[in-house]
Design a protein around this motif. Structure first.
Motif, PDB file in Angstrom:
ATOM      1  N   PRO A 169       0.846  -1.198   0.000  1.00  0.00           N
ATOM      2  CA  PRO A 169       0.000   0.000   0.000  1.00  0.00           C
ATOM      3  C   PRO A 169       0.881   1.247   0.000  1.00  0.00           C
ATOM      4  CG  PRO A 169       0.041  -0.998   2.187  1.00  0.00           C
ATOM      5  CD  PRO A 169       0.726  -1.951   1.267  1.00  0.00           C
ATOM      6  N   CYS A 170       0.642   2.150  -0.952  1.00  0.00           N
ATOM      7  CA  CYS A 170       1.563   3.273  -1.143  1.00  0.00           C
ATOM      8  C   CYS A 170       0.895   4.638  -1.053  1.00  0.00           C
ATOM      9  CB  CYS A 170       2.273   3.142  -2.487  1.00  0.00           C
ATOM     10  SG  CYS A 170       1.145   3.187  -3.906  1.00  0.00           S
ATOM     11  N   HIS A 171      -0.423   4.681  -0.870  1.00  0.00           N
ATOM     12  CA  HIS A 171      -1.118   5.967  -0.840  1.00  0.00           C
ATOM     13  C   HIS A 171      -2.431   5.814  -0.063  1.00  0.00           C
ATOM     14  CE1 HIS A 171      -3.480   9.426  -2.364  1.00  0.00           C
ATOM     15  NE2 HIS A 171      -2.303   9.984  -2.576  1.00  0.00           N
ATOM     16  N   VAL A 172      -2.816   6.871   0.655  1.00  0.00           N
ATOM     17  CA  VAL A 172      -4.111   6.877   1.343  1.00  0.00           C
ATOM     18  C   VAL A 172      -4.781   8.228   1.138  1.00  0.00           C
ATOM     19  CG1 VAL A 172      -3.066   7.536   3.567  1.00  0.00           C
ATOM     20  CG2 VAL A 172      -5.344   6.481   3.524  1.00  0.00           C
ATOM     21  N   LEU A 173      -6.061   8.186   0.861  1.00  0.00           N
ATOM     22  CA  LEU A 173      -6.902   9.373   0.700  1.00  0.00           C
ATOM     23  C   LEU A 173      -7.952   9.382   1.801  1.00  0.00           C
ATOM     24  CD1 LEU A 173      -8.399  11.706  -0.913  1.00  0.00           C
ATOM     25  CD2 LEU A 173      -9.632   9.849  -2.062  1.00  0.00           C
ATOM     26  N   LEU A 174      -8.163  10.528   2.431  1.00  0.00           N
ATOM     27  CA  LEU A 174      -9.258  10.712   3.370  1.00  0.00           C
ATOM     28  C   LEU A 174     -10.353  11.520   2.689  1.00  0.00           C
ATOM     29  CD1 LEU A 174      -7.373  11.486   6.712  1.00  0.00           C
ATOM     30  CD2 LEU A 174      -8.505   9.351   6.045  1.00  0.00           C
ATOM     31  N   GLY A 175     -11.589  11.004   2.742  1.00  0.00           N
ATOM     32  CA  GLY A 175     -12.705  11.687   2.115  1.00  0.00           C
ATOM     33  C   GLY A 175     -13.860  11.868   3.075  1.00  0.00           C
ATOM     34  N   ASN A 212      -3.120  -0.056  -3.264  1.00  0.00           N
ATOM     35  CA  ASN A 212      -2.151  -1.146  -3.106  1.00  0.00           C
ATOM     36  C   ASN A 212      -1.375  -1.308  -4.414  1.00  0.00           C
ATOM     37  OD1 ASN A 212      -2.985  -1.981  -0.411  1.00  0.00           O
ATOM     38  ND2 ASN A 212      -4.855  -2.715  -1.392  1.00  0.00           N
ATOM     39  N   TYR A 213      -0.114  -0.880  -4.408  1.00  0.00           N
ATOM     40  CA  TYR A 213       0.666  -0.858  -5.641  1.00  0.00           C
ATOM     41  C   TYR A 213       0.903  -2.253  -6.195  1.00  0.00           C
ATOM     42  CZ  TYR A 213       4.404   0.033  -8.968  1.00  0.00           C
ATOM     43  OH  TYR A 213       5.156   0.077 -10.115  1.00  0.00           O
ATOM     44  N   SER A 214       1.577  -3.096  -5.445  1.00  0.00           N
ATOM     45  CA  SER A 214       1.888  -4.440  -5.942  1.00  0.00           C
ATOM     46  C   SER A 214       0.635  -5.302  -6.044  1.00  0.00           C
ATOM     47  CB  SER A 214       2.907  -5.124  -5.029  1.00  0.00           C
ATOM     48  OG  SER A 214       4.130  -4.419  -5.036  1.00  0.00           O
ATOM     49  N   HIS A 239      -0.934  -1.665 -11.350  1.00  0.00           N
ATOM     50  CA  HIS A 239      -0.258  -1.130 -10.169  1.00  0.00           C
ATOM     51  C   HIS A 239      -0.983   0.158  -9.765  1.00  0.00           C
ATOM     52  CE1 HIS A 239       2.900  -4.069 -10.414  1.00  0.00           C
ATOM     53  NE2 HIS A 239       3.275  -3.668 -11.624  1.00  0.00           N
ATOM     54  N   ILE A 240      -1.808   0.048  -8.740  1.00  0.00           N
ATOM     55  CA  ILE A 240      -2.586   1.202  -8.293  1.00  0.00           C
ATOM     56  C   ILE A 240      -1.694   2.089  -7.439  1.00  0.00           C
ATOM     57  CG2 ILE A 240      -4.647   1.968  -7.082  1.00  0.00           C
ATOM     58  CD1 ILE A 240      -5.132   0.356  -9.677  1.00  0.00           C
ATOM     59  N   HIS A 241      -1.487   3.333  -7.908  1.00  0.00           N
ATOM     60  CA  HIS A 241      -0.495   4.185  -7.254  1.00  0.00           C
ATOM     61  C   HIS A 241      -1.090   5.263  -6.366  1.00  0.00           C
ATOM     62  CE1 HIS A 241       3.552   5.224  -6.498  1.00  0.00           C
ATOM     63  NE2 HIS A 241       4.031   4.671  -7.585  1.00  0.00           N
ATOM     64  N   GLY A 295       0.189   0.521 -14.085  1.00  0.00           N
ATOM     65  CA  GLY A 295       0.394  -0.672 -14.902  1.00  0.00           C
ATOM     66  C   GLY A 295      -0.482  -0.753 -16.125  1.00  0.00           C
ATOM     67  N   ALA A 296      -1.634  -0.107 -16.092  1.00  0.00           N
ATOM     68  CA  ALA A 296      -2.592  -0.219 -17.197  1.00  0.00           C
ATOM     69  C   ALA A 296      -2.730   1.056 -18.014  1.00  0.00           C
ATOM     70  CB  ALA A 296      -3.968  -0.612 -16.646  1.00  0.00           C
ATOM     71  N   ASP A 297      -2.014   2.130 -17.623  1.00  0.00           N
ATOM     72  CA  ASP A 297      -2.133   3.420 -18.298  1.00  0.00           C
ATOM     73  C   ASP A 297      -3.579   3.909 -18.323  1.00  0.00           C
ATOM     74  OD1 ASP A 297       0.570   3.952 -18.934  1.00  0.00           O
ATOM     75  OD2 ASP A 297       0.483   2.546 -20.616  1.00  0.00           O
ATOM     76  N   GLN A 298      -4.220   3.822 -17.159  1.00  0.00           N
ATOM     77  CA  GLN A 298      -5.597   4.275 -17.054  1.00  0.00           C
ATOM     78  C   GLN A 298      -5.841   4.999 -15.733  1.00  0.00           C
ATOM     79  OE1 GLN A 298      -7.882   0.594 -17.792  1.00  0.00           O
ATOM     80  NE2 GLN A 298      -8.450   1.455 -19.770  1.00  0.00           N
ATOM     81  N   ILE A 299      -6.818   5.894 -15.754  1.00  0.00           N
ATOM     82  CA  ILE A 299      -7.305   6.560 -14.553  1.00  0.00           C
ATOM     83  C   ILE A 299      -8.765   6.141 -14.375  1.00  0.00           C
ATOM     84  CG2 ILE A 299      -7.776   8.769 -13.430  1.00  0.00           C
ATOM     85  CD1 ILE A 299      -5.579   9.960 -15.302  1.00  0.00           C
TER      86      ILE A 299
END
Length: 365
Positions: free
Chosen positions: A110-116, A126-128, A166-168, A184-188
């Motif tokens: 896990p490489c990033h967290v957003l609070l909403g 989760n990157y990997s 790879h979700i960054h 990893g997929a070149d998508q947003i």
């Protein structure tokens, strides 16, 4: 009437103390931990007038590589694998961190967290693991068990970096939707986060493509809400999207380095000044630079300045609330470099101030 003089003096002294205190703000640094190196999260008092900082405390937690906070609590991802990956919560009382709880992210690294929703939910990337997790959080910062989970199965043309999703990162857009970058997929991926029956859930809204081999990493939105900037880790490009009716349409691709740069990119982070006039981005690997862009009236970018970060591995940057400094976390040279910022021109210069800390990778205020 005789008390007027002493009363005015007391009021002036109180105002001076208040002003001095307002210059000092809490700052938190996340690190990659190691034996003999950093232990976890470091808290400082940062002086927004001088650029000086003073270490206040440290809290042990494994590899808290990204942090997010409210006034009451701080959330950190523990970027691990092998079943040890987690997201941790800490109470914030008088800017002192006290451990609350942690839960598994169900996906590696896990490489990033957003609070909403004013800190009522957290989205973890989760990157990997190539997945996204969603949690409810109570007013004290206690993280519930997982509300929702999405796993992605994408790939793209760079076989060494894009053999799987790879979700960054996940960033909150001006429309309150969550924008998720899949390197990893070149998508947003764009999701709405809805609450039903006391739990949050993801609802698919839109998918945005970026050029193949780009590797989207982080996103920033212009304060006016009609322009989105997507940072591409693998190419060092920033892609500008304009909102046209209900769709995001690509309007520009611009590189963050000078034309003569020929090395390998490792674009890491980007931030926009509060006045919406300037964008800043960092680039690692062979570049190790921070770039300044002018933001034009139509939202497109013009490269203004490229500076050395005076170190290696500038993974994260942040702008102080008063806009006077930009801090860059140089992961590979074990220090945070403080740049002075000219609010009028947007240009940066090395202030000479340094914060020594092992493998710093995130700084927040």
């Amino acid at each position: 009437m005789k008390t007027t003089g002493p009363l005015i003096l007391i009021m002036l002294l109180t105002a001076q103390i208040s002003t001095a205190q307002s210059k000092l703000i809490p700052m938190f640094v996340g690190t990659y931990t190691s034996e003999g190196g950093s232990k976890g999260i470091y808290s400082y008092l940062f002086d927004m007038e001088t650029g000086d900082s003073e270490l206040q405390s440290e809290v042990e937690t494994p590899s808290p590589s990204f942090l997010a906070r409210t006034d009451n609590f701080l959330i950190a991802v523990n970027e691990l694998g092998g079943g040890n990956q987690s997201v941790s919560s800490f109470n914030l009382q008088d800017e002192i961190l006290t451990f609350e709880n942690k839960v598994s992210t169900k996906g590696a690294a896990p490489c990033h967290v957003l609070l909403g929703d004013k800190g009522q939910y957290a989205v973890v990337s989760n990157y990997s693991g190539g997945s996204l997790t969603l949690y409810s959080i109570d007013k004290n910062g206690h993280i519930s068990e997982m509300d929702d989970f999405r796993e992605f199965k994408g790939s793209s043309i760079n076989k060494s970096r894009q053999n799987a999703s790879h979700i960054h990162s996940a960033f909150l857009g001006p429309d309150k939707s969550v924008y998720v970058s899949d390197l990893g997929a070149d998508q947003i991926y764009v999701f709405d986060v809805l609450k039903e029956g006391g739990k949050y859930k993801f609802q698919e809204k839109e998918t945005i493509d970026v050029p193949k081999g780009s590797g989207p990493r982080h996103i920033a939105f212009h304060p006016k809400g009609k322009t989105m900037y997507s940072l591409q880790e693998l190419t060092g490009d920033i892609i500008v999207f304009k909102k046209e009716k209900s769709k995001w349409v690509q309007s520009q691709v611009i590189n963050m380095n000078d034309a003569e740069f020929k090395g390998e990119h490792g674009a890491a982070d980007l931030k926009i000044s509060t006045d919406g006039k300037y964008l800043y981005s960092t680039n690692r690997v062979d570049a190790n630079t921070i770039s300044t862009f002018d933001i034009k009236k139509d939202g497109t970018l013009s490269l203004k300045q490229v500076l050395s970060v005076e170190g290696k591995g500038p993974r994260n940057l942040n702008i102080t609330p008063n806009g006077k400094f930009i801090l860059v976390t140089n992961q590979l040279s074990d220090e945070i470099v403080v740049f002075s910022r000219d609010a009028k021109s947007g240009e940066l210069k090395d202030s000479g101030k340094r914060i020594e800390v092992s493998k710093p990778v995130c700084v927040i205020f």
